[in-house]
Scaffold this motif. Structure first.
Motif, PDB file in Angstrom:
ATOM      1  N   ALA A 197     -11.894 -20.980  17.986  1.00  0.00           N
ATOM      2  CA  ALA A 197     -12.095 -22.049  17.002  1.00  0.00           C
ATOM      3  C   ALA A 197     -10.802 -22.815  16.750  1.00  0.00           C
ATOM      4  N   ALA A 198      -9.703 -22.071  16.653  1.00  0.00           N
ATOM      5  CA  ALA A 198      -8.415 -22.728  16.413  1.00  0.00           C
ATOM      6  C   ALA A 198      -7.988 -23.554  17.619  1.00  0.00           C
ATOM      7  N   ARG A 199      -8.242 -23.038  18.802  1.00  0.00           N
ATOM      8  CA  ARG A 199      -7.848 -23.757  20.021  1.00  0.00           C
ATOM      9  C   ARG A 199      -8.612 -25.066  20.168  1.00  0.00           C
ATOM     10  N   SER A 200      -9.793 -25.101  19.640  1.00  0.00           N
ATOM     11  CA  SER A 200     -10.592 -26.332  19.723  1.00  0.00           C
ATOM     12  C   SER A 200     -10.117 -27.392  18.733  1.00  0.00           C
ATOM     13  N   GLY A 201      -9.185 -27.015  17.845  1.00  0.00           N
ATOM     14  CA  GLY A 201      -8.696 -27.954  16.845  1.00  0.00           C
ATOM     15  C   GLY A 201      -9.542 -27.985  15.594  1.00  0.00           C
ATOM     16  N   LEU A 202     -10.398 -26.959  15.418  1.00  0.00           N
ATOM     17  CA  LEU A 202     -11.328 -26.954  14.294  1.00  0.00           C
ATOM     18  C   LEU A 202     -10.637 -26.752  12.954  1.00  0.00           C
ATOM     19  N   GLY A 203      -9.554 -25.972  12.935  1.00  0.00           N
ATOM     20  CA  GLY A 203      -8.906 -25.701  11.656  1.00  0.00           C
ATOM     21  C   GLY A 203      -7.690 -24.822  11.822  1.00  0.00           C
ATOM     22  N   VAL A 204      -7.236 -24.234  10.694  1.00  0.00           N
ATOM     23  CA  VAL A 204      -6.070 -23.353  10.685  1.00  0.00           C
ATOM     24  C   VAL A 204      -6.534 -21.922  10.461  1.00  0.00           C
ATOM     25  N   MET A 205      -5.714 -20.965  10.889  1.00  0.00           N
ATOM     26  CA  MET A 205      -6.019 -19.554  10.691  1.00  0.00           C
ATOM     27  C   MET A 205      -4.735 -18.800  10.383  1.00  0.00           C
ATOM     28  N   ALA A 206      -4.885 -17.649   9.724  1.00  0.00           N
ATOM     29  CA  ALA A 206      -3.749 -16.782   9.424  1.00  0.00           C
ATOM     30  C   ALA A 206      -3.704 -15.662  10.457  1.00  0.00           C
ATOM     31  N   ILE A 207      -2.477 -15.319  10.886  1.00  0.00           N
ATOM     32  CA  ILE A 207      -2.319 -14.258  11.877  1.00  0.00           C
ATOM     33  C   ILE A 207      -0.897 -13.712  11.786  1.00  0.00           C
ATOM     34  N   GLY A 208      -0.688 -12.492  12.226  1.00  0.00           N
ATOM     35  CA  GLY A 208       0.652 -11.944  12.304  1.00  0.00           C
ATOM     36  C   GLY A 208       1.492 -12.707  13.316  1.00  0.00           C
ATOM     37  N   ARG A 209       2.744 -12.948  12.964  1.00  0.00           N
ATOM     38  CA  ARG A 209       3.601 -13.754  13.833  1.00  0.00           C
ATOM     39  C   ARG A 209       3.717 -13.167  15.237  1.00  0.00           C
ATOM     40  N   SER A 210       3.738 -11.852  15.382  1.00  0.00           N
ATOM     41  CA  SER A 210       3.872 -11.225  16.694  1.00  0.00           C
ATOM     42  C   SER A 210       2.668 -11.477  17.589  1.00  0.00           C
ATOM     43  N   SER A 233       0.830  -1.198   0.000  1.00  0.00           N
ATOM     44  CA  SER A 233       0.000   0.000   0.000  1.00  0.00           C
ATOM     45  C   SER A 233       0.868   1.252   0.000  1.00  0.00           C
ATOM     46  N   ALA A 234       0.272   2.363  -0.437  1.00  0.00           N
ATOM     47  CA  ALA A 234       0.981   3.638  -0.439  1.00  0.00           C
ATOM     48  C   ALA A 234       1.071   4.246   0.951  1.00  0.00           C
ATOM     49  N   SER A 235       0.321   3.728   1.924  1.00  0.00           N
ATOM     50  CA  SER A 235       0.354   4.251   3.281  1.00  0.00           C
ATOM     51  C   SER A 235       1.718   4.011   3.921  1.00  0.00           C
ATOM     52  N   THR A 236       2.115   4.928   4.809  1.00  0.00           N
ATOM     53  CA  THR A 236       3.380   4.771   5.523  1.00  0.00           C
ATOM     54  C   THR A 236       3.202   3.760   6.648  1.00  0.00           C
ATOM     55  N   ALA A 237       3.975   2.695   6.600  1.00  0.00           N
ATOM     56  CA  ALA A 237       3.807   1.610   7.568  1.00  0.00           C
ATOM     57  C   ALA A 237       4.616   1.870   8.828  1.00  0.00           C
ATOM     58  N   LEU A 238       3.996   1.616   9.987  1.00  0.00           N
ATOM     59  CA  LEU A 238       4.748   1.613  11.240  1.00  0.00           C
ATOM     60  C   LEU A 238       5.666   0.399  11.277  1.00  0.00           C
ATOM     61  N   TRP A 239       5.130  -0.731  10.906  1.00  0.00           N
ATOM     62  CA  TRP A 239       5.938  -1.935  10.764  1.00  0.00           C
ATOM     63  C   TRP A 239       5.181  -2.912   9.877  1.00  0.00           C
ATOM     64  N   GLN A 240       5.910  -3.897   9.365  1.00  0.00           N
ATOM     65  CA  GLN A 240       5.305  -4.945   8.555  1.00  0.00           C
ATOM     66  C   GLN A 240       5.273  -6.236   9.359  1.00  0.00           C
ATOM     67  N   GLU A 241       4.146  -6.890   9.306  1.00  0.00           N
ATOM     68  CA  GLU A 241       3.909  -8.087  10.098  1.00  0.00           C
ATOM     69  C   GLU A 241       3.868  -9.303   9.182  1.00  0.00           C
ATOM     70  N   GLN A 242       4.733 -10.277   9.459  1.00  0.00           N
ATOM     71  CA  GLN A 242       4.735 -11.517   8.691  1.00  0.00           C
ATOM     72  C   GLN A 242       3.525 -12.352   9.081  1.00  0.00           C
ATOM     73  N   LEU A 243       2.708 -12.711   8.092  1.00  0.00           N
ATOM     74  CA  LEU A 243       1.560 -13.575   8.347  1.00  0.00           C
ATOM     75  C   LEU A 243       2.002 -15.040   8.351  1.00  0.00           C
ATOM     76  N   ILE A 244       1.443 -15.806   9.280  1.00  0.00           N
ATOM     77  CA  ILE A 244       1.758 -17.235   9.362  1.00  0.00           C
ATOM     78  C   ILE A 244       0.460 -18.019   9.545  1.00  0.00           C
ATOM     79  N   TRP A 245       0.525 -19.316   9.253  1.00  0.00           N
ATOM     80  CA  TRP A 245      -0.576 -20.228   9.515  1.00  0.00           C
ATOM     81  C   TRP A 245      -0.377 -20.820  10.908  1.00  0.00           C
TER      82      TRP A 245
END
Length: 295
Positions: free
Chosen positions: A225-238, A158-170
């Protein structure tokens, strides 16, 4: 009368000692401080005289701390940190009033308490109103001027000025099993959602089928939902929770790329309070980015 030796606090001496201990070099310390090498040596000598202890063993080849030097370094860094905190706190103008802030769901669930603590310590007479939620809602309340400033997500390009970039993980619960040929049980936000869009685009590009096993309006729902073992989700590593793990390579899930975190504010409400909160978020962003780079 207080004699010089009775006082341990001379920040110029302590800073010179800290930098010499870090750089293992008087010449490199002089460059960083912006003074002569002899000045650095004089400051260290005065500090040693002040506490009547030898702090540094210096030879033609190396600089090493003595046992007393190792102990003193802990105190020196603590004193310097307190001094810098006091300088920042007292150099800012006193603020009184009320600031309305919107914070993106993932950040609010994980790191907002730290932001609140810093802001409260620096501006004890200032009130805050918080709206937390998903990115699209935050931009709506910013446009309607229900908040003065938001911390939200943006695509990494994006053209917006980023404070930081977050790596997404499964991530998923360790009990979840998934073969490379299986459809991916996907836990996602309700549309519209930047994170969901990135996850689905990655699966599509990787020619991986998926099934929506849970659609949630907030992060807490996804985590449950993820804690119950239902599936996978995407989230920032931090923002990964300790009870959920990054999925193994055997799941054969495609890479997700990065998200940017950005600050947006109403141009009509660009005052000292907004600037102060922006500065605190920026300071925390540096720590977050540093932590992410070491994970």
């Amino acid at each position: 009368m207080i004699r010089e030796r009775d006082s341990l606090v001379d920040t110029d001496e302590l800073r010179a000692f800290d930098i010499v201990a870090t750089k293992k070099s008087f010449s490199l310390a002089a460059v960083e401080i912006g003074c002569s090498q002899s000045t650095v040596s004089q400051r260290i000598a005065r500090l040693e005289k002040r506490i009547n202890r030898r702090l540094i063993e210096r030879t033609t080849r190396q600089v090493q701390l003595t046992q007393d030097g190792e102990a003193m370094l802990i105190y020196a860094r603590s004193i310097l940190a307190l001094s810098e905190e006091a300088r920042i706190r007292l150099s800012r103008p006193e603020l009184k009033g009320f600031l309305k802030v919107g914070i993106e769901d993932e950040f609010a669930t994980t790191q907002l308490p730290q932001v609140l603590g810093i802001f409260r310590a620096q501006f004890p007479d200032f009130g805050l109103k918080f709206i937390t939620g998903r990115n699209e809602h935050l931009r709506d309340v910013l446009r309607s001027r229900e908040v003065d400033i938001i911390l939200g997500k943006s695509h990494a390009d994006s053209a917006s000025t980023a404070l930081w970039q977050e790596q997404l993980i499964w991530i998923a619960h360790p009990s979840l099993q998934l073969r490379a040929a299986d459809p991916v049980p996907l836990i996602s936000y309700i549309n519209p959602s930047i994170t969901r869009s990135i996850a689905e685009s990655a699966l599509l590009a990787g020619r991986r089928q998926w099934i929506e096993v849970a659609e949630c309006s907030n992060l807490l729902g996804k985590l449950a939902a993820a804690r119950s073992g239902l599936g996978v989700m995407a989230i920032g590593r931090s923002f990964r929770k300790p009870y959920l793990s990054e999925v193994p390579e055997t799941f054969a899930l495609p890479a997700l790329g990065k998200l940017s975190y950005v600050i947006e504010s109403n141009s009509a409400h660009s005052d000292a309070a907004t600037g102060a909160f922006h500065a605190i978020l920026s300071e925390l962003a540096v720590r977050t980015a540093g932590k992410a780079s070491h994970d």
